[in-house]
Motif scaffolding. Structure first.
Motif, PDB file in Angstrom:
ATOM      1  N   ALA A 173     -47.365   4.361  18.097  1.00 35.40           N
ATOM      2  CA  ALA A 173     -47.991   3.303  18.894  1.00 35.40           C
ATOM      3  C   ALA A 173     -47.357   1.960  18.571  1.00 35.40           C
ATOM      4  O   ALA A 173     -47.102   1.649  17.407  1.00 35.40           O
ATOM      5  N   LEU A 174     -47.093   1.187  19.614  1.00 36.72           N
ATOM      6  CA  LEU A 174     -46.559  -0.157  19.428  1.00 36.72           C
ATOM      7  C   LEU A 174     -47.344  -1.070  20.360  1.00 36.72           C
ATOM      8  O   LEU A 174     -46.900  -1.367  21.467  1.00 36.72           O
ATOM      9  N   THR A 175     -48.533  -1.450  19.931  1.00 29.53           N
ATOM     10  CA  THR A 175     -49.384  -2.272  20.781  1.00 29.53           C
ATOM     11  C   THR A 175     -48.741  -3.634  20.978  1.00 29.53           C
ATOM     12  O   THR A 175     -48.016  -4.105  20.109  1.00 29.53           O
ATOM     13  N   HIS A 176     -49.004  -4.248  22.123  1.00 26.56           N
ATOM     14  CA  HIS A 176     -48.344  -5.528  22.407  1.00 26.56           C
ATOM     15  C   HIS A 176     -48.835  -6.594  21.440  1.00 26.56           C
ATOM     16  O   HIS A 176     -50.020  -6.649  21.100  1.00 26.56           O
ATOM     17  N   ASN A 177     -47.885  -7.401  20.997  1.00 31.33           N
ATOM     18  CA  ASN A 177     -48.192  -8.385  19.966  1.00 31.33           C
ATOM     19  C   ASN A 177     -47.143  -9.480  20.031  1.00 31.33           C
ATOM     20  O   ASN A 177     -45.948  -9.202  20.030  1.00 31.33           O
ATOM     21  N   CYS A 178     -47.604 -10.707  20.108  1.00 37.70           N
ATOM     22  CA  CYS A 178     -46.672 -11.833  20.238  1.00 37.70           C
ATOM     23  C   CYS A 178     -46.207 -12.353  18.887  1.00 37.70           C
ATOM     24  O   CYS A 178     -45.453 -13.316  18.819  1.00 37.70           O
ATOM     25  N   ASN A 179     -46.661 -11.743  17.839  1.00 37.35           N
ATOM     26  CA  ASN A 179     -46.224 -12.186  16.509  1.00 37.35           C
ATOM     27  C   ASN A 179     -45.218 -11.222  15.903  1.00 37.35           C
ATOM     28  O   ASN A 179     -44.836 -11.392  14.762  1.00 37.35           O
ATOM     29  N   ARG A 180     -44.822 -10.202  16.628  1.00 39.52           N
ATOM     30  CA  ARG A 180     -43.943  -9.205  16.030  1.00 39.52           C
ATOM     31  C   ARG A 180     -42.487  -9.622  16.165  1.00 39.52           C
ATOM     32  O   ARG A 180     -41.984  -9.813  17.269  1.00 39.52           O
ATOM     33  N   THR A 181     -41.836  -9.755  15.040  1.00 37.30           N
ATOM     34  CA  THR A 181     -40.421 -10.111  15.068  1.00 37.30           C
ATOM     35  C   THR A 181     -39.594  -8.835  15.034  1.00 37.30           C
ATOM     36  O   THR A 181     -40.125  -7.747  14.800  1.00 37.30           O
ATOM     37  N   ILE A 182     -38.306  -8.985  15.269  1.00 35.90           N
ATOM     38  CA  ILE A 182     -37.398  -7.839  15.250  1.00 35.90           C
ATOM     39  C   ILE A 182     -37.462  -7.132  13.893  1.00 35.90           C
ATOM     40  O   ILE A 182     -37.498  -5.901  13.821  1.00 35.90           O
ATOM     41  N   GLU A 183     -37.504  -7.922  12.823  1.00 32.98           N
ATOM     42  CA  GLU A 183     -37.472  -7.333  11.473  1.00 32.98           C
ATOM     43  C   GLU A 183     -38.711  -6.486  11.176  1.00 32.98           C
ATOM     44  O   GLU A 183     -38.663  -5.615  10.317  1.00 32.98           O
ATOM     45  N   ASP A 184     -39.799  -6.740  11.878  1.00 32.80           N
ATOM     46  CA  ASP A 184     -41.009  -5.932  11.662  1.00 32.80           C
ATOM     47  C   ASP A 184     -40.823  -4.485  12.086  1.00 32.80           C
ATOM     48  O   ASP A 184     -41.665  -3.638  11.795  1.00 32.80           O
ATOM     49  N   MET A 185     -39.738  -4.204  12.792  1.00 34.79           N
ATOM     50  CA  MET A 185     -39.500  -2.844  13.293  1.00 34.79           C
ATOM     51  C   MET A 185     -38.827  -1.949  12.255  1.00 34.79           C
ATOM     52  O   MET A 185     -38.669  -0.752  12.480  1.00 34.79           O
ATOM     53  N   LYS A 186     -38.420  -2.537  11.165  1.00 37.57           N
ATOM     54  CA  LYS A 186     -37.621  -1.827  10.159  1.00 37.57           C
ATOM     55  C   LYS A 186     -38.174  -0.468   9.730  1.00 37.57           C
ATOM     56  O   LYS A 186     -37.403   0.486   9.613  1.00 37.57           O
ATOM     57  N   PRO A 187     -39.497  -0.332   9.489  1.00 41.54           N
ATOM     58  CA  PRO A 187     -40.003   0.977   9.027  1.00 41.54           C
ATOM     59  C   PRO A 187     -39.688   2.129   9.981  1.00 41.54           C
ATOM     60  O   PRO A 187     -39.655   3.282   9.564  1.00 41.54           O
TER      61      PRO A 187
END
Ligand SMILES: *[C@@H]1O[C@H](CO)[C@@H](O)[C@H](O)[C@H]1NC(C)=O
Ligand SMILES: *[C@@H]1O[C@H](CO)[C@@H](O)[C@H](O)[C@H]1NC(C)=O
Ligand SMILES: *[C@@H]1O[C@H](CO)[C@@H](O)[C@H](O)[C@H]1NC(C)=O
Ligand SMILES: *[C@@H]1O[C@H](CO)[C@@H](O)[C@H](O)[C@H]1NC(C)=O
Ligand SMILES: *[C@@H]1O[C@H](CO)[C@@H](O)[C@H](O)[C@H]1NC(C)=O
Ligand SMILES: *[C@@H]1O[C@H](CO)[C@@H](O)[C@H](O)[C@H]1NC(C)=O
Ligand SMILES: *[C@@H]1O[C@H](CO)[C@@H](O)[C@H](O)[C@H]1NC(C)=O
Length: 312
Positions: free
Chosen positions: A75-89
């Motif tokens: 799940a990747l709920t919409h979020n305006c605070n998510r940066t590219i680096e948050d995707m690392k996991p």
């Protein structure tokens, strides 16, 4: 002599016991959920996920929604605070976002060159997803299909966008039945290390699929033919009642069927143990420096234990 023999046996039991703990097998249960091998929540699992407090399988802060023979849906709920680096996991050693994804990005410096762009009003009216900026389009970031099979973190970083708002993933529903698009999902392809030529999926009646991993090394996946059940890795494919479509892990079923194998395992363990002990005792029966060194070591240890116990 008797106490020395006893001591030896205790040491042996400790050694055998500790090796058993190291070889602990994969535990696939998290609360009421049981995942099929190679997924699970313990050290013995090739693809280890975390079990959240609420009993959901997790990869980092992302919850896992579904597992299939080739994909993990997250799940990747919409979020305006998510940066590219948050995707690392999501870029793991044995999984990565596959090309059947388009990432919805905002705050991009370059105009989108490929992929689509979506007007924020579409998301807001059709999907009730509040976009981050009212002006400017949301960019869908995707990759060319014939270059590679997976996204890398580098691809996302080169997008020129700052925010990763959400994601959509494509899935062909069935042959000639069209393609389903799911919003707020990321599809990860998974694999285990090793080439199909070295791995023995066929021993489990399973089919091996070769995977070229993002770093270029070879990976593979075993899967059971349609209408068969089992994971194809540690449990054979069969017309049964375990695996992805059932609550029951196939490794549990396998245990019941393979009682004979376990007996063989314990036999070999016992034989090894007896041989090692005999060898050691024979060595001690001869007058030799190792014998004296061993006895003085044991005596010192016993004294130490006695002293410790007395003061405890
Ligand atoms: C599970 O949690 C541990 C500790 O917080 C973390 O190091 C690890 O990366 C997590 N694994 C996954 C798949 O999220
Ligand atoms: C998980 O994926 C399988 C195979 O695509 C599908 O049949 C099943 O409905 C999915 N389950 C959920 C909960 O989405
Ligand atoms: C973003 O972060 C701010 C403060 O850090 C918070 O108030 C806001 O609710 C967050 N927005 C989303 C969509 O999470
Ligand atoms: C987008 O970037 C601009 C500056 O480039 C910044 O002022 C704005 O707050 C950003 N928008 C979001 C939602 O972060
Ligand atoms: C992708 O395939 C097309 C034709 O099938 C080819 O023209 C194109 O150069 C390929 N792109 C890359 C990046 O390999
Ligand atoms: C499969 O395993 C058997 C023994 O278990 C081995 O002899 C054979 O070479 C293996 N096949 C492959 C393709 O690795
Ligand atoms: C899965 O477990 C639930 C409750 O634990 C049960 O109601 C359901 O019938 C089970 N499904 C299968 C396929 O065994």
């Amino acid at each position: 002599m008797v106490s020395h023999g006893l001591f030896l046996i205790l040491v042996m039991i400790a050694i055998v016991g500790s090796t058993n703990i190291v070889n602990a097998r994969c535990k696939g249960t998290c609360d009421r959920l049981t995942l099929p091998y190679p997924f699970g929540f313990s050290d013995g699992c090739p693809i280890r996920l975390n079990c959240s407090m609420s009993g959901l399988p997790m990869i980092g802060d992302f919850s896992v929604k579904n597992l299939t023979v080739d994909s993990i849906f997250v799940a990747l709920t919409h979020n305006c605070n998510r940066t590219i680096e948050d995707m690392k996991p999501l870029f793991g050693e044995l999984y990565a976002p596959s090309l059947e994804n388009a990432f919805l990005m905002e705050n991009c410096t370059r105009r989108p060159t490929d992929g689509c762009s979506i007007k924020p009003t579409f998301l807001e009216s059709q999907l009730q997803m509040k976009s981050c900026e009212t002006k400017g389009n949301i960019r869908c970031f995707s990759l060319d299909k014939n270059t590679t099979k997976f996204f890398t973190m580098e691809d996302l970083r080169q997008s020129s966008c700052r925010l990763l708002f959400s994601s959509l993933t494509f899935e062909s529903v069935a042959l000639n039945a069209g393609v389903a698009v799911e919003f707020e999902r990321v599809r990860l392809g998974w694999w285990l290390k090793g080439d199909c030529r070295e791995e023995n999926c066929s021993e489990k009646n399973a089919v091996c699929s070769q995977v070229v991993t993002p770093d270029g090394s070879s990976g593979h996946r075993c899967s059971c033919p349609e209408s068969y059940e089992g994971d194809g890795f540690i449990s054979s494919c069969r017309k049964g009642q375990c695996g992805l479509t059932s609550n029951r892990s196939c490794s549990d079923v396998e245990d019941e069927d393979t009682g004979l194998d376990m007996v063989g395992f314990y036999w070999s363990l016992t034989m090894t143990y007896v041989i090692v002990c005999t060898g050691f005792l024979v060595l001690l029966c001869f007058e030799s420096p190792p014998r004296q060194a061993w006895f003085s070591l044991v005596d010192n240890f016993i004294h130490l234990v006695k002293r410790t116990l007395r003061y405890a």
